[in-house]
Scaffold this motif. Structure first.
Motif, PDB file in Angstrom:
ATOM      1  N   ASP A   1      44.462  14.347  72.606  1.00  0.00           N
ATOM      2  CA  ASP A   1      44.879  15.372  71.657  1.00  0.00           C
ATOM      3  C   ASP A   1      45.775  16.410  72.338  1.00  0.00           C
ATOM      4  O   ASP A   1      45.406  16.981  73.373  1.00  0.00           O
ATOM      5  CB  ASP A   1      43.630  16.043  71.085  1.00  0.00           C
ATOM      6  N   ILE A   2      46.929  16.655  71.763  1.00  0.00           N
ATOM      7  CA  ILE A   2      47.910  17.542  72.393  1.00  0.00           C
ATOM      8  C   ILE A   2      47.381  18.961  72.561  1.00  0.00           C
ATOM      9  O   ILE A   2      47.582  19.599  73.598  1.00  0.00           O
ATOM     10  CB  ILE A   2      49.263  17.525  71.642  1.00  0.00           C
ATOM     11  N   HIS A   3      46.683  19.476  71.565  1.00  0.00           N
ATOM     12  CA  HIS A   3      46.169  20.843  71.647  1.00  0.00           C
ATOM     13  C   HIS A   3      45.118  20.971  72.756  1.00  0.00           C
ATOM     14  O   HIS A   3      45.148  21.917  73.547  1.00  0.00           O
ATOM     15  CB  HIS A   3      45.582  21.283  70.301  1.00  0.00           C
ATOM     16  N   ALA A   4      44.216  20.009  72.826  1.00  0.00           N
ATOM     17  CA  ALA A   4      43.175  20.040  73.856  1.00  0.00           C
ATOM     18  C   ALA A   4      43.784  19.965  75.253  1.00  0.00           C
ATOM     19  O   ALA A   4      43.346  20.674  76.174  1.00  0.00           O
ATOM     20  CB  ALA A   4      42.193  18.886  73.640  1.00  0.00           C
ATOM     21  N   HIS A   5      44.812  19.154  75.424  1.00  0.00           N
ATOM     22  CA  HIS A   5      45.434  19.024  76.746  1.00  0.00           C
ATOM     23  C   HIS A   5      46.323  20.225  77.071  1.00  0.00           C
ATOM     24  O   HIS A   5      46.424  20.620  78.235  1.00  0.00           O
ATOM     25  CB  HIS A   5      46.180  17.699  76.862  1.00  0.00           C
TER      26      HIS A   5
ATOM     27  N   GLY B   1      56.357  21.136  78.726  1.00  0.00           N
ATOM     28  CA  GLY B   1      55.953  20.069  77.811  1.00  0.00           C
ATOM     29  C   GLY B   1      55.585  18.793  78.553  1.00  0.00           C
ATOM     30  O   GLY B   1      54.625  18.101  78.183  1.00  0.00           O
ATOM     31  N   ASP B   2      56.337  18.496  79.603  1.00  0.00           N
ATOM     32  CA  ASP B   2      56.042  17.314  80.413  1.00  0.00           C
ATOM     33  C   ASP B   2      54.685  17.452  81.111  1.00  0.00           C
ATOM     34  O   ASP B   2      53.976  16.452  81.300  1.00  0.00           O
ATOM     35  CB  ASP B   2      57.134  17.081  81.458  1.00  0.00           C
ATOM     36  N   MET B   3      54.328  18.668  81.490  1.00  0.00           N
ATOM     37  CA  MET B   3      53.017  18.895  82.102  1.00  0.00           C
ATOM     38  C   MET B   3      51.907  18.541  81.114  1.00  0.00           C
ATOM     39  O   MET B   3      50.931  17.885  81.469  1.00  0.00           O
ATOM     40  CB  MET B   3      52.874  20.354  82.560  1.00  0.00           C
ATOM     41  N   VAL B   4      52.069  18.981  79.879  1.00  0.00           N
ATOM     42  CA  VAL B   4      51.072  18.691  78.846  1.00  0.00           C
ATOM     43  C   VAL B   4      51.043  17.191  78.548  1.00  0.00           C
ATOM     44  O   VAL B   4      49.969  16.584  78.459  1.00  0.00           O
ATOM     45  CB  VAL B   4      51.333  19.518  77.573  1.00  0.00           C
TER      46      VAL B   4
ATOM     47  N   CYS C   1      49.256  15.393  81.275  1.00  0.00           N
ATOM     48  CA  CYS C   1      47.825  15.659  81.157  1.00  0.00           C
ATOM     49  C   CYS C   1      47.204  14.781  80.061  1.00  0.00           C
ATOM     50  O   CYS C   1      46.084  14.292  80.204  1.00  0.00           O
ATOM     51  CB  CYS C   1      47.602  17.139  80.882  1.00  0.00           C
ATOM     52  N   ARG C   2      47.940  14.565  79.001  1.00  0.00           N
ATOM     53  CA  ARG C   2      47.429  13.763  77.882  1.00  0.00           C
ATOM     54  C   ARG C   2      47.114  12.331  78.291  1.00  0.00           C
ATOM     55  O   ARG C   2      46.302  11.666  77.662  1.00  0.00           O
ATOM     56  CB  ARG C   2      48.434  13.750  76.730  1.00  0.00           C
ATOM     57  N   GLY C   3      47.747  11.838  79.342  1.00  0.00           N
ATOM     58  CA  GLY C   3      47.493  10.484  79.822  1.00  0.00           C
ATOM     59  C   GLY C   3      46.419  10.413  80.894  1.00  0.00           C
ATOM     60  O   GLY C   3      46.127   9.335  81.408  1.00  0.00           O
ATOM     61  N   CYS C   4      45.810  11.537  81.224  1.00  0.00           N
ATOM     62  CA  CYS C   4      44.812  11.595  82.293  1.00  0.00           C
ATOM     63  C   CYS C   4      43.558  10.804  81.939  1.00  0.00           C
ATOM     64  O   CYS C   4      43.079  10.837  80.804  1.00  0.00           O
ATOM     65  CB  CYS C   4      44.441  13.048  82.573  1.00  0.00           C
ATOM     66  N   THR C   5      43.019  10.112  82.943  1.00  0.00           N
ATOM     67  CA  THR C   5      41.774   9.365  82.756  1.00  0.00           C
ATOM     68  C   THR C   5      40.570  10.133  83.287  1.00  0.00           C
ATOM     69  O   THR C   5      39.451   9.639  83.238  1.00  0.00           O
ATOM     70  CB  THR C   5      41.853   8.003  83.469  1.00  0.00           C
TER      71      THR C   5
END
Length: 87
Positions: A6-10, A40-43, A46-50
């Motif tokens: 979720d973009i907001h959570a990340h 934006g790239d940082m977020v 982060c969204r792809g983090c496991t």
């Protein structure tokens, strides 16, 4: 292919990690240390983090960190910005 989170959570995770690493993303943007696109790239990264569970646990127990954890995709960016802002 891994589903992104979720973009907001990340977005909030990136902000919390920056604060824990004593980095102001607002200052970084205002002073041209990063671009809006880089933010934006940082977020997005982060969204792809496991390691979301580990990250949330760490941020919940350690309000200040000497550096982002090894698994953080933004570790180098936070270290760079911290160095710029420490001056």
């Amino acid at each position: 292919m891994q589903k992104t989170g979720d973009i907001h959570a990340h977005f909030l995770r990136v902000v919390k990690m920056s604060q824990a690493c004593d980095v102001s993303l607002s200052t970084a943007l205002d002073e041209g240390q990063i671009t809006a696109e880089a933010y934006g790239d940082m977020v997005t990264g982060c969204r792809g983090c496991t390691e979301v569970g580990s990250c949330d646990k760490l941020l919940g127990t350690m309000p200040r960190l000497p550096e982002a954890p090894d698994y953080c995709v933004n570790r180098e960016t936070f270290a760079h910005l911290r160095g710029l802002q420490a001056k």
